[in-house]
Design an enzyme around this catalytic site. Structure first.
Site, PDB file in Angstrom:
ATOM      1  N   LYS A 179      -6.211 -12.110  -9.783  1.00 12.97           N
ATOM      2  CA  LYS A 179      -7.222 -12.097  -9.043  1.00 12.97           C
ATOM      3  C   LYS A 179      -8.452 -11.071  -9.538  1.00 12.97           C
ATOM      4  O   LYS A 179      -8.360 -10.003  -9.976  1.00 12.97           O
ATOM      5  CB  LYS A 179      -6.897 -11.699  -7.663  1.00 12.97           C
ATOM      6  N   LYS A 195     -12.231  -5.296  -8.369  1.00  6.34           N
ATOM      7  CA  LYS A 195     -13.223  -4.122  -8.905  1.00  6.34           C
ATOM      8  C   LYS A 195     -12.620  -3.005  -9.218  1.00  6.34           C
ATOM      9  O   LYS A 195     -12.941  -2.023  -9.957  1.00  6.34           O
ATOM     10  CB  LYS A 195     -14.075  -3.697  -7.903  1.00  6.34           C
ATOM     11  N   LYS A 230       0.804  -1.246  -0.013  1.00  4.79           N
ATOM     12  CA  LYS A 230       0.053  -0.057  -0.028  1.00  4.79           C
ATOM     13  C   LYS A 230       0.942   1.326   0.032  1.00  4.79           C
ATOM     14  O   LYS A 230       0.375   2.331  -0.559  1.00  4.79           O
ATOM     15  CB  LYS A 230      -0.943   0.031   1.148  1.00  4.79           C
TER      16      LYS A 230
END
Ligand code: TRP
Length: 336
Positions: free
Chosen positions: A199, A202, A117
């Site tokens: 994977k 969205k 992140k």
């Protein structure tokens, strides 16, 4: 949740960061109601965790309601389980501080999610992002949860919670239960419909790559119809060589309970068009009642707020007792 029985506890959290995909549903939300009878379950919409990346306040508020509605729509029964919003129970942040003082900088630096992140948002590598796993440990340890249903990407965080618990127990005496990650075996990973080695996400720029929980029938059927497969035309489970077909079979397996062998037989000689149609319609059949319940719950704010309020009251009552014990153990003054 009854506090006077001996059932083990389950805790899990879901971030209110937007619409859910079929992957979230299969890998997480769908499994949670299944634990309700065997365990005392505590499910939280973790808005404080969401704040570790920049959020638009109005959107965060809206998505928090939506995430809670989704939990209830997917079958979590507020008469059996606690559902509440993380920021409504101050014990999480209070315990988090104590745990942070028992966690090493080096341990937090090694967390893969932190590394990922901070690489993704280099302009906002904030303190919350770094201590995120400590707050997560507090979520879990505040209820003495035995089992923590999570995706495999959260396993390292649950391991850290174990290490923190163990260390605290060693330094201050037996206080915390050792939590365990409960990782679903089936359908743990749903892949992109367009690039089946990736994977399903969205945030994929191709909307045909993912199914959203709230997609309508036409969208679901269209996306499955366009799903990338291969050119040999045989319905066979072989993740390595036939990732697209195997992914469709995996989804079909989750929703119908049929084994891969049975699925291979069912579609023997039938071609991919028939398989895609069958997968699309079984996904839609499963999602439709969830969507209907979701819409009904979201349009009844009074009901939703009542559930969340009662959930947080019980969550506070339960975790406050544990926090008092922790405060006593570390040497904070407590008046009689
Ligand atoms: N970090 C988890 C995720 O992103 C969400 C979460 C927060 C959580 N606190 C938790 C999961 C406690 C399990 C237990 O998916």
């Amino acid at each position: 949740m009854e506090s006077n029985n001996t059932k083990q506890k389950v805790f899990s959290g879901i971030q209110p960061t937007g619409t859910f995909t079929l992957g979230n549903y299969i890998g997480a939300v769908r499994n949670w109601p299944l634990l309700q009878d065997e365990y005392d379950c505590i499910y939280s919409v973790v808005d404080q965790h969401a704040l570790t990346v920049r959020q638009d306040p109005a959107t965060l508020r809206k998505r928090t309601y939506e995430a809670a509605a989704m939990l209830l729509a997917s079958g979590i029964d507020p008469d059996k389980s606690l559902v509440f919003i993380q920021s409504h129970n101050p014990v999480h942040s209070q315990l988090s501080w104590i745990l942070a003082c028992n966690t090493q900088f080096g341990e937090l630096s090694r967390m893969t999610q932190f590394k990922d992140k901070s690489a993704k948002h280099p302009d906002n590598v904030n303190g919350g992002l770094f201590t995120y796993p400590v707050l997560m440990a507090a979520d879990i340890l505040a209820y003495n949860a035995h089992q923590v249903p999570v995706g495999v990407d959260q396993k390292q965080h649950v391991e850290l919670a174990r290490n923190i618990a163990q260390r605290f127990n060693a330094n201050y005496g037996e206080t915390f239960v050792m939590p365990e990650a409960l990782i679903p075996k089936v359908g743990a990973k749903i892949m992109s419909l367009q690039e089946p080695t990736k994977k399903m996400s969205k945030s994929d720029e191709n909307p045909n790559a993912f199914i959203l929980l709230l997609d309508d029938e036409a969208a679901i059927m269209r996306k499955f119809k366009r799903a990338v497969t291969d050119s040999d035309g045989v319905v066979k489970y072989d993740v390595e060589n036939k990732p697209g077909v195997s992914n469709l079979m995996g989804i079909y397996n989750v929703f119908t309970g049929k084994s891969f062998e049975e699925i291979e037989k069912e579609f023997d000689g039938a071609g991919y068009g028939v398989l895609k149609e069958a997968v699309g319609s079984c996904v839609y059949q499963t999602l439709k009642p969830v969507q209907d319940r979701y819409n009904a719950i979201l349009s009844d704010k009074a009901y939703l707020e009542k559930v969340l309020k009662e959930g947080s009251e019980k969550a506070i009552a339960y975790s406050q007792r544990l926090l008092n014990k922790v405060y006593r153990k570390v040497g904070f003054v407590q008046f009689k």
